[in-house]
Design a protein around this motif. Sequence first.
Motif, PDB file in Angstrom:
ATOM      1  N   PRO A 112      21.690   3.415   3.691  1.00 19.07           N
ATOM      2  CA  PRO A 112      21.956   2.603   2.496  1.00 19.07           C
ATOM      3  C   PRO A 112      21.407   3.275   1.243  1.00 19.07           C
ATOM      4  N   THR A 113      22.182   3.160   0.199  1.00 20.61           N
ATOM      5  CA  THR A 113      21.718   3.698  -1.082  1.00 20.61           C
ATOM      6  C   THR A 113      20.641   2.774  -1.643  1.00 20.61           C
ATOM      7  N   ILE A 114      19.967   3.259  -2.654  1.00 17.43           N
ATOM      8  CA  ILE A 114      18.973   2.435  -3.342  1.00 17.43           C
ATOM      9  C   ILE A 114      19.643   1.172  -3.883  1.00 17.43           C
ATOM     10  N   ALA A 115      20.837   1.325  -4.426  1.00 16.24           N
ATOM     11  CA  ALA A 115      21.552   0.162  -4.970  1.00 16.24           C
ATOM     12  C   ALA A 115      21.865  -0.863  -3.879  1.00 16.24           C
ATOM     13  N   GLU A 116      22.256  -0.406  -2.702  1.00 14.14           N
ATOM     14  CA  GLU A 116      22.580  -1.333  -1.611  1.00 14.14           C
ATOM     15  C   GLU A 116      21.334  -2.067  -1.117  1.00 14.14           C
ATOM     16  N   ILE A 117      20.222  -1.367  -1.039  1.00 17.40           N
ATOM     17  CA  ILE A 117      18.972  -2.015  -0.630  1.00 17.40           C
ATOM     18  C   ILE A 117      18.559  -3.042  -1.686  1.00 17.40           C
ATOM     19  N   ALA A 118      18.720  -2.679  -2.949  1.00 16.67           N
ATOM     20  CA  ALA A 118      18.370  -3.605  -4.037  1.00 16.67           C
ATOM     21  C   ALA A 118      19.229  -4.871  -3.967  1.00 16.67           C
ATOM     22  N   LEU A 167      12.036   9.703  -3.898  1.00 18.51           N
ATOM     23  CA  LEU A 167      12.796   8.762  -4.723  1.00 18.51           C
ATOM     24  C   LEU A 167      12.859   7.390  -4.056  1.00 18.51           C
ATOM     25  N   TYR A 168      13.137   7.358  -2.757  1.00 13.23           N
ATOM     26  CA  TYR A 168      13.142   6.081  -2.035  1.00 13.23           C
ATOM     27  C   TYR A 168      11.753   5.441  -2.077  1.00 13.23           C
ATOM     28  N   CYS A 169      10.711   6.252  -1.945  1.00 13.84           N
ATOM     29  CA  CYS A 169       9.341   5.710  -2.010  1.00 13.84           C
ATOM     30  C   CYS A 169       9.064   5.086  -3.372  1.00 13.84           C
ATOM     31  N   ARG A 170       9.456   5.753  -4.442  1.00  7.54           N
ATOM     32  CA  ARG A 170       9.235   5.189  -5.785  1.00  7.54           C
ATOM     33  C   ARG A 170       9.983   3.870  -5.936  1.00  7.54           C
ATOM     34  N   PHE A 171      11.213   3.841  -5.441  1.00  3.45           N
ATOM     35  CA  PHE A 171      12.019   2.614  -5.509  1.00  3.45           C
ATOM     36  C   PHE A 171      11.393   1.501  -4.669  1.00  3.45           C
ATOM     37  N   SER A 209       0.857  -1.181   0.000  1.00  2.00           N
ATOM     38  CA  SER A 209       0.000   0.000   0.000  1.00  2.00           C
ATOM     39  C   SER A 209       0.896   1.235   0.000  1.00  2.00           C
ATOM     40  N   PRO A 210       0.390   2.374  -0.458  1.00  2.00           N
ATOM     41  CA  PRO A 210       1.190   3.609  -0.386  1.00  2.00           C
ATOM     42  C   PRO A 210       1.632   3.929   1.045  1.00  2.00           C
ATOM     43  N   ALA A 211       0.780   3.641   2.024  1.00  2.00           N
ATOM     44  CA  ALA A 211       1.138   3.914   3.420  1.00  2.00           C
ATOM     45  C   ALA A 211       2.317   3.050   3.862  1.00  2.00           C
ATOM     46  N   LEU A 212       2.348   1.785   3.437  1.00  2.00           N
ATOM     47  CA  LEU A 212       3.458   0.898   3.795  1.00  2.00           C
ATOM     48  C   LEU A 212       4.746   1.361   3.122  1.00  2.00           C
ATOM     49  N   VAL A 213       4.656   1.798   1.884  1.00  2.00           N
ATOM     50  CA  VAL A 213       5.833   2.297   1.166  1.00  2.00           C
ATOM     51  C   VAL A 213       6.426   3.494   1.911  1.00  2.00           C
ATOM     52  N   LEU A 214       5.580   4.426   2.296  1.00  2.00           N
ATOM     53  CA  LEU A 214       6.042   5.608   3.024  1.00  2.00           C
ATOM     54  C   LEU A 214       6.638   5.205   4.371  1.00  2.00           C
ATOM     55  N   THR A 246      11.275   4.574   7.737  1.00  2.00           N
ATOM     56  CA  THR A 246      12.047   3.699   8.625  1.00  2.00           C
ATOM     57  C   THR A 246      13.514   3.703   8.219  1.00  2.00           C
ATOM     58  N   VAL A 247      13.765   3.593   6.917  1.00  2.00           N
ATOM     59  CA  VAL A 247      15.143   3.624   6.423  1.00  2.00           C
ATOM     60  C   VAL A 247      15.802   4.936   6.819  1.00  2.00           C
ATOM     61  N   PHE A 248      15.129   6.059   6.570  1.00  2.00           N
ATOM     62  CA  PHE A 248      15.704   7.363   6.867  1.00  2.00           C
ATOM     63  C   PHE A 248      15.877   7.564   8.374  1.00  2.00           C
ATOM     64  N   ASN A 249      14.916   7.126   9.168  1.00  2.00           N
ATOM     65  CA  ASN A 249      14.959   7.347  10.612  1.00  2.00           C
ATOM     66  C   ASN A 249      15.972   6.463  11.328  1.00  2.00           C
ATOM     67  N   ALA A 250      16.463   5.434  10.665  1.00  2.00           N
ATOM     68  CA  ALA A 250      17.437   4.541  11.279  1.00  2.00           C
ATOM     69  C   ALA A 250      18.834   5.167  11.333  1.00  2.00           C
ATOM     70  N   TYR A 251      19.006   6.308  10.698  1.00  2.00           N
ATOM     71  CA  TYR A 251      20.319   6.945  10.592  1.00  2.00           C
ATOM     72  C   TYR A 251      20.215   8.407  10.988  1.00  2.00           C
ATOM     73  N   ARG A 252      21.364   8.985  11.281  1.00  2.00           N
ATOM     74  CA  ARG A 252      21.386  10.432  11.529  1.00  2.00           C
ATOM     75  C   ARG A 252      20.854  11.122  10.297  1.00  2.00           C
ATOM     76  N   ALA A 253      20.245  12.256  10.516  1.00  2.00           N
ATOM     77  CA  ALA A 253      19.648  12.996   9.399  1.00  2.00           C
ATOM     78  C   ALA A 253      20.707  13.262   8.327  1.00  2.00           C
ATOM     79  N   PRO A 254      20.541  12.643   7.161  1.00  2.00           N
ATOM     80  CA  PRO A 254      21.502  12.902   6.079  1.00  2.00           C
ATOM     81  C   PRO A 254      21.306  14.319   5.540  1.00  2.00           C
ATOM     82  N   GLU A 255      22.362  14.832   4.997  1.00  2.00           N
ATOM     83  CA  GLU A 255      22.295  16.189   4.452  1.00  2.00           C
ATOM     84  C   GLU A 255      21.963  16.117   2.973  1.00  2.00           C
ATOM     85  N   PHE A 256      20.683  16.204   2.687  1.00  2.00           N
ATOM     86  CA  PHE A 256      20.220  16.223   1.311  1.00  2.00           C
ATOM     87  C   PHE A 256      19.906  17.658   0.928  1.00  2.00           C
ATOM     88  N   ALA A 257      20.182  17.995  -0.306  1.00  2.00           N
ATOM     89  CA  ALA A 257      19.815  19.335  -0.773  1.00  2.00           C
ATOM     90  C   ALA A 257      18.288  19.480  -0.765  1.00  2.00           C
TER      91      ALA A 257
END
Length: 132
Positions: free
Chosen positions: A94-100, A61-65, A32-37, A42-53
Amino acid sequence: GEIVAVEVSANLTDAEVMALLLATTAALEPPSPALVLEAAETVFNAYRAPEFARPEASLELYCRFLGSYPAEALRMLMDVAQPDNILRKAKFLPTIAEIAVWLDPIVADWRGAHDQATRYAAGIETRRRLLA
């Protein structure tokens, strides 16, 4: 539930083949869209806040992947209690490639077991029709 890769063989009973077919069908259900989000957060919250522009764009992007994976795979990704979980192993987001690399073989095993169980289930049905 957890799916264990099983080689479908002639040694399985008809009931076991049908149970495997049901389990793999359930494991391959789309999320479901809710599970994807929830999985992406969960992936993002498992790590210190990354510095994204643009953090919203990165989350999108992670949700689409992640949306391309079955719901059960996303549940596995979020289950950090499992010792082989990528979120427990990766020191950084983890990057999208690493999760894949982590998820693709798991899902491929499920699809293979599902395809084999589907073929055997068709054979069971054919046998039943011929014997009726």
